[in-house]
Design a protein around this motif. Sequence first.
Motif, PDB file in Angstrom:
ATOM      1  N   ASP A  87       0.769  -1.119  -0.114  1.00 34.90           N
ATOM      2  CA  ASP A  87       0.094  -0.039  -0.140  1.00 34.90           C
ATOM      3  C   ASP A  87       0.820   1.338   0.028  1.00 34.90           C
ATOM      4  OD1 ASP A  87      -2.414  -1.412  -0.141  1.00 34.90           O
ATOM      5  OD2 ASP A  87      -2.562  -1.307   1.967  1.00 34.90           O
ATOM      6  N   LEU A  88       1.942   1.305   0.590  1.00 33.33           N
ATOM      7  CA  LEU A  88       2.827   2.354   0.884  1.00 33.33           C
ATOM      8  C   LEU A  88       3.534   2.575  -0.709  1.00 33.33           C
ATOM      9  CD1 LEU A  88       4.466   1.858   4.144  1.00 33.33           C
ATOM     10  CD2 LEU A  88       3.295   3.754   3.478  1.00 33.33           C
TER      11      LEU A  88
ATOM     12  N   LEU B  90       1.249   4.332  -3.036  1.00 29.66           N
ATOM     13  CA  LEU B  90       1.234   5.617  -2.806  1.00 29.66           C
ATOM     14  C   LEU B  90       2.544   6.347  -3.173  1.00 29.66           C
ATOM     15  CD1 LEU B  90      -0.225   5.953   0.816  1.00 29.66           C
ATOM     16  CD2 LEU B  90      -1.385   6.564  -1.295  1.00 29.66           C
TER      17      LEU B  90
ATOM     18  N   ARG C  98      -7.899   9.961  10.309  1.00 26.84           N
ATOM     19  CA  ARG C  98      -6.784   9.088   9.826  1.00 26.84           C
ATOM     20  C   ARG C  98      -6.215   8.225  10.996  1.00 26.84           C
ATOM     21  NH1 ARG C  98      -7.149   7.485   4.820  1.00 26.84           N
ATOM     22  NH2 ARG C  98      -7.360   9.206   3.340  1.00 26.84           N
TER      23      ARG C  98
ATOM     24  N   LEU D 275       1.448   3.946   7.010  1.00 28.60           N
ATOM     25  CA  LEU D 275       0.419   4.007   6.159  1.00 28.60           C
ATOM     26  C   LEU D 275      -0.476   5.266   6.340  1.00 28.60           C
ATOM     27  CD1 LEU D 275      -0.472   3.198   3.365  1.00 28.60           C
ATOM     28  CD2 LEU D 275      -1.851   1.569   4.848  1.00 28.60           C
ATOM     29  N   PRO D 276      -1.212   5.521   7.314  1.00 32.82           N
ATOM     30  CA  PRO D 276      -2.045   6.506   7.529  1.00 32.82           C
ATOM     31  C   PRO D 276      -1.328   7.921   7.515  1.00 32.82           C
ATOM     32  CG  PRO D 276      -2.275   5.373   9.573  1.00 32.82           C
ATOM     33  CD  PRO D 276      -1.255   4.571   8.583  1.00 32.82           C
TER      34      PRO D 276
ATOM     35  N   GLN E  24       0.360  13.451   2.254  1.00 35.86           N
ATOM     36  CA  GLN E  24       0.272  13.526   0.783  1.00 35.86           C
ATOM     37  C   GLN E  24      -1.071  14.131   0.385  1.00 35.86           C
ATOM     38  OE1 GLN E  24       0.989   9.742  -1.103  1.00 35.86           O
ATOM     39  NE2 GLN E  24       3.145   9.839  -1.170  1.00 35.86           N
ATOM     40  N   GLN E  25      -2.268  13.823   1.002  1.00 41.69           N
ATOM     41  CA  GLN E  25      -3.637  14.142   0.791  1.00 41.69           C
ATOM     42  C   GLN E  25      -4.014  15.483   1.621  1.00 41.69           C
ATOM     43  OE1 GLN E  25      -5.860  10.704   1.324  1.00 41.69           O
ATOM     44  NE2 GLN E  25      -4.399   9.180   0.181  1.00 41.69           N
TER      45      GLN E  25
ATOM     46  N   THR F  73       1.507   8.632   6.005  1.00 47.21           N
ATOM     47  CA  THR F  73       1.735   8.987   4.510  1.00 47.21           C
ATOM     48  C   THR F  73       0.571   9.624   3.825  1.00 47.21           C
ATOM     49  OG1 THR F  73       3.628   7.441   4.370  1.00 47.21           O
ATOM     50  CG2 THR F  73       2.869   8.025   2.443  1.00 47.21           C
ATOM     51  N   GLN F  74      -0.496   8.873   4.202  1.00 50.29           N
ATOM     52  CA  GLN F  74      -1.673   9.368   3.423  1.00 50.29           C
ATOM     53  C   GLN F  74      -2.115  10.927   3.850  1.00 50.29           C
ATOM     54  OE1 GLN F  74      -4.437   6.143   4.689  1.00 50.29           O
ATOM     55  NE2 GLN F  74      -4.180   5.297   2.705  1.00 50.29           N
ATOM     56  N   TRP F  75      -1.969  11.071   5.193  1.00 52.16           N
ATOM     57  CA  TRP F  75      -2.273  12.431   5.592  1.00 52.16           C
ATOM     58  C   TRP F  75      -1.266  13.430   5.212  1.00 52.16           C
ATOM     59  CZ3 TRP F  75       1.017  15.455   9.172  1.00 52.16           C
ATOM     60  CH2 TRP F  75       0.484  16.564   9.684  1.00 52.16           C
TER      61      TRP F  75
END
Length: 213
Positions: free
Chosen positions: A45-46, A49, A185, A92-93, A99-100, A95-97
């Motif tokens: 998943d990482l 991204l 997240r 993972l969360p 990036q997004q 990285t999402q935080w």
Amino acid sequence: MRPLIPIILLCMLAGCLGQKPQPSRPRPLPLPIDDARAFRGCLADLNALGAKVEPLPDRTWPNGCSATQSVKLVAIGIPVTNLGAVKCGMALPFTQWVQQFVQQAARARFGTYVTKIESFGSFACRPVNNIQGGRLSEHGRANAIDIAAFNLADGRRITVKADWNGPDSRARAFLRDLHTAACRRFNVVLGPDANAYHQDHFHFDMGRGPYCR
């Protein structure tokens, strides 16, 4: 028969009659086996991204601290200072935080972008709030990250300590945007409104929750 007595005594001292068996020491219980499939899925998943990470060897300490199924975040879109081992399920969360939400909030509030995020670190083998005798912090499981500041491309530096309740309304809104997004997240999010221990940073972890303050 008397002459046999000294011989028997000498034999006992020499051990020829055998020694009483000693109780065996209990073997340490095996460490819990991490779910390797879930770890591989998290790494995938990482990778999806576009994040670059390095899997780290599992480590445990006698006092309960551990860094298992953890990674080193090499590149996740924005440089983040001072990070050590981070459990993949936390990476993972995070990285999402990053990036997004982080760049989106910077563009919306300042019309620019974030060049660097300053952290107070991730893994730290210590109790909650460094209070001696307290329960183990999620930092002691490599399951938490503390964020202190954001550097913008226009030269500005937004800090949780100075700007959460500071005079600049855009900076206040920017930090609250990120805090709100983090609550979607992470299991636990703590900021300046939580307590005095978090006046200068955001704390994110994937421990027991949900809790957002």
